[in-house]
Design a protein around this motif. Structure first.
Motif, mmCIF file in Angstrom:
data_model
loop_
_atom_site.group_PDB
_atom_site.id
_atom_site.type_symbol
_atom_site.label_atom_id
_atom_site.label_comp_id
_atom_site.label_asym_id
_atom_site.label_seq_id
_atom_site.Cartn_x
_atom_site.Cartn_y
_atom_site.Cartn_z
ATOM 1 N N THR A 57 -5.091 10.363 15.379
ATOM 2 C CA THR A 57 -4.422 9.428 14.475
ATOM 3 C C THR A 57 -5.277 9.276 13.219
ATOM 4 O O THR A 57 -6.461 8.924 13.309
ATOM 5 N N THR A 58 -4.661 9.535 12.074
ATOM 6 C CA THR A 58 -5.373 9.476 10.791
ATOM 7 C C THR A 58 -4.758 8.397 9.923
ATOM 8 O O THR A 58 -3.544 8.416 9.667
ATOM 9 N N TYR A 59 -5.587 7.472 9.464
ATOM 10 C CA TYR A 59 -5.127 6.396 8.569
ATOM 11 C C TYR A 59 -5.717 6.607 7.186
ATOM 12 O O TYR A 59 -6.918 6.812 7.021
ATOM 13 N N GLU A 60 -4.852 6.566 6.170
ATOM 14 C CA GLU A 60 -5.274 6.646 4.778
ATOM 15 C C GLU A 60 -4.801 5.391 4.060
ATOM 16 O O GLU A 60 -3.610 5.070 4.083
ATOM 17 N N PRO A 61 -5.716 4.639 3.456
ATOM 18 C CA PRO A 61 -5.300 3.411 2.771
ATOM 19 C C PRO A 61 -4.417 3.711 1.562
ATOM 20 O O PRO A 61 -4.552 4.765 0.926
ATOM 21 N N GLY A 62 -3.504 2.787 1.246
ATOM 22 C CA GLY A 62 -2.631 2.958 0.089
ATOM 23 C C GLY A 62 -3.335 2.617 -1.215
ATOM 24 O O GLY A 62 -4.398 1.975 -1.237
ATOM 25 N N ASP A 63 -2.735 3.035 -2.317
ATOM 26 C CA ASP A 63 -3.323 2.778 -3.641
ATOM 27 C C ASP A 63 -3.437 1.287 -3.927
ATOM 28 O O ASP A 63 -4.321 0.858 -4.671
ATOM 29 N N TYR A 64 -2.544 0.489 -3.343
ATOM 30 C CA TYR A 64 -2.542 -0.948 -3.613
ATOM 31 C C TYR A 64 -2.995 -1.750 -2.380
ATOM 32 O O TYR A 64 -2.610 -2.906 -2.205
ATOM 33 N N ALA A 65 -3.813 -1.147 -1.522
ATOM 34 C CA ALA A 65 -4.234 -1.826 -0.295
ATOM 35 C C ALA A 65 -4.945 -3.147 -0.588
ATOM 36 O O ALA A 65 -4.807 -4.115 0.155
#
Length: 362
Positions: A57-65
């Motif tokens: 499972t890979t999590y990438e934060p959003g630009d507006y996190a």
């Protein structure tokens, strides 16, 4: 020509002679193969093919996190990427390997009809006077196709794209999300300015709104993707073992070596659950006096129980026939004399007699 079918039990109790006590000499001199004079072959040992499915499972934060709490009231949104692994399933399957400590020969002569010997590539005996049944090939894991990831910028209006700062873009994007939710609610209530003509069109419109909201929300919530990978391990049970480390799983790195302490250990236990009778030493001594090439050696396999643990939790258990937990027996050469046309099939996994068929000649 009369056909006589010989059952496996008849073979074992009437035509097999125990040779498990006979020490094999010059084993290293044997080279498996078939010539015009005879054949040299190996009997198998039973190994385990262990398939481990691991989900990454890979999590990438959003630009507006950083604005998720402020504009969408989303708490605990991580600002750092993260990778985690977990075991989804473990399956076990037996397969045969040539046991070079069990090398034997069969000699062709005028008194026998054992003249057609089929061997596997590694020299295991598969059949005599018959076409060998192809060995079953392991099935490989095929991951399900993944949908193409959404591109949030495709759903941004001109006002969002022309904003002069990330903070302003986040604010305008959150307003767009709230507008999409309101439109969704109005469609369901039947209060939208442009209502669909039928249920199918309504479903399509609601789906489009959900897709747009999901894409824009990912800028705040981030994206999480899951991939499943298959690791195939080979384990050869030479003797019973208790909680031996099979592999380790690191939450960040995935599967690592058994001696890598960064991962959580997964253990394997092998139990010998055979119920074979003890070797008759007197019968073995009589067989030792016989001519070495006067028969065909086969395995009478025992059984093993294979248990896999994660910590103290049992996550898999299976039982299989196992050649190395059984005995080696001699199949009498009388079966292959000129009175019969005999066909013999041997299990490639255990070396046991799978089928024996004899046609008695008139």
């Amino acid at each position: 020509m009369n056909r006589v079918l010989l059952s496996l039990s008849f073979i074992i109790y009437s035509l097999l002679f125990s040779v498990s006590a006979i020490a094999q000499t010059t084993v290293s001199d044997y080279r498996p193969g078939v010539t015009t004079e005879g054949a040299v072959y190996y009997l198998p040992r039973t190994a385990l093919r262990i398939s481990v499915l691991v989900e990454r499972t890979t999590y990438e934060p959003g630009d507006y996190a950083g604005y998720a709490q402020r504009y969408l009231r989303l708490p605990n949104v991580s600002l750092e990427p993260k990778v985690s692994h977990r075991v989804v399933s473990i399956t076990q399957a037996p397969f045969g390997q040539a046991d070079k400590q069990k090398a034997y020969s069969v000699k062709f002569n005028a008194k026998t009809v054992a003249a057609n010997v089929a061997l596997a590539e590694d020299g295991r005996l598969l059949a005599i006077n018959a076409e060998a049944v192809p060995e079953a090939q392991p099935t490989t894991f095929t991951p399900a196709p993944k949908a193409a990831p959404l591109n949030p910028r495709q759903f941004m209006n001109g006002e969002i794209l022309s904003a002069g700062s990330t903070a302003k873009m986040a604010e305008l994007t959150s307003r767009e999300i709230y507008d999409l939710r309101e439109n969704h609610s109005l469609l369901i209530k039947g209060q939208a300015d442009f209502m669909p003509k039928d249920g199918q069109q309504l479903k399509l419109m609601l789906g489009q709104i959900d897709t747009q909201e999901q894409a824009l929300r990912s800028l705040f919530e981030g994206t999480t993707t899951c991939d499943t990978m298959e690791y195939v391990l080979t384990f050869l049970p030479e003797k019973p073992v208790s909680r031996e480390v099979l592999f380790r799983l690191s939450p960040e790195l995935g599967m690592v070596d058994a001696d890598d302490l960064s991962g959580e250990p997964f253990y394997i236990t092998i139990e010998n659950i055979s119920e074979l009778p003890p070797v008759d030493e007197e019968a073995a001594a009589k067989v030792k006096k016989k001519v070495y090439e006067s028969g065909v050696y086969v395995n009478v396999p025992g059984r093993m129980r294979c248990t896999i643990h994660q910590g103290i939790d049992q996550i898999g258990q299976a039982e299989f026939p196992a050649a190395q937990f059984g005995n080696v027996e001699l199949l009498s050469a009388e079966l292959f004399d000129k009175r019969y046309t005999t066909q013999l099939w041997i299990s490639p996994t255990t070396g046991a007699v799978e089928r024996l068929q004899a046609d008695m000649k008139k």
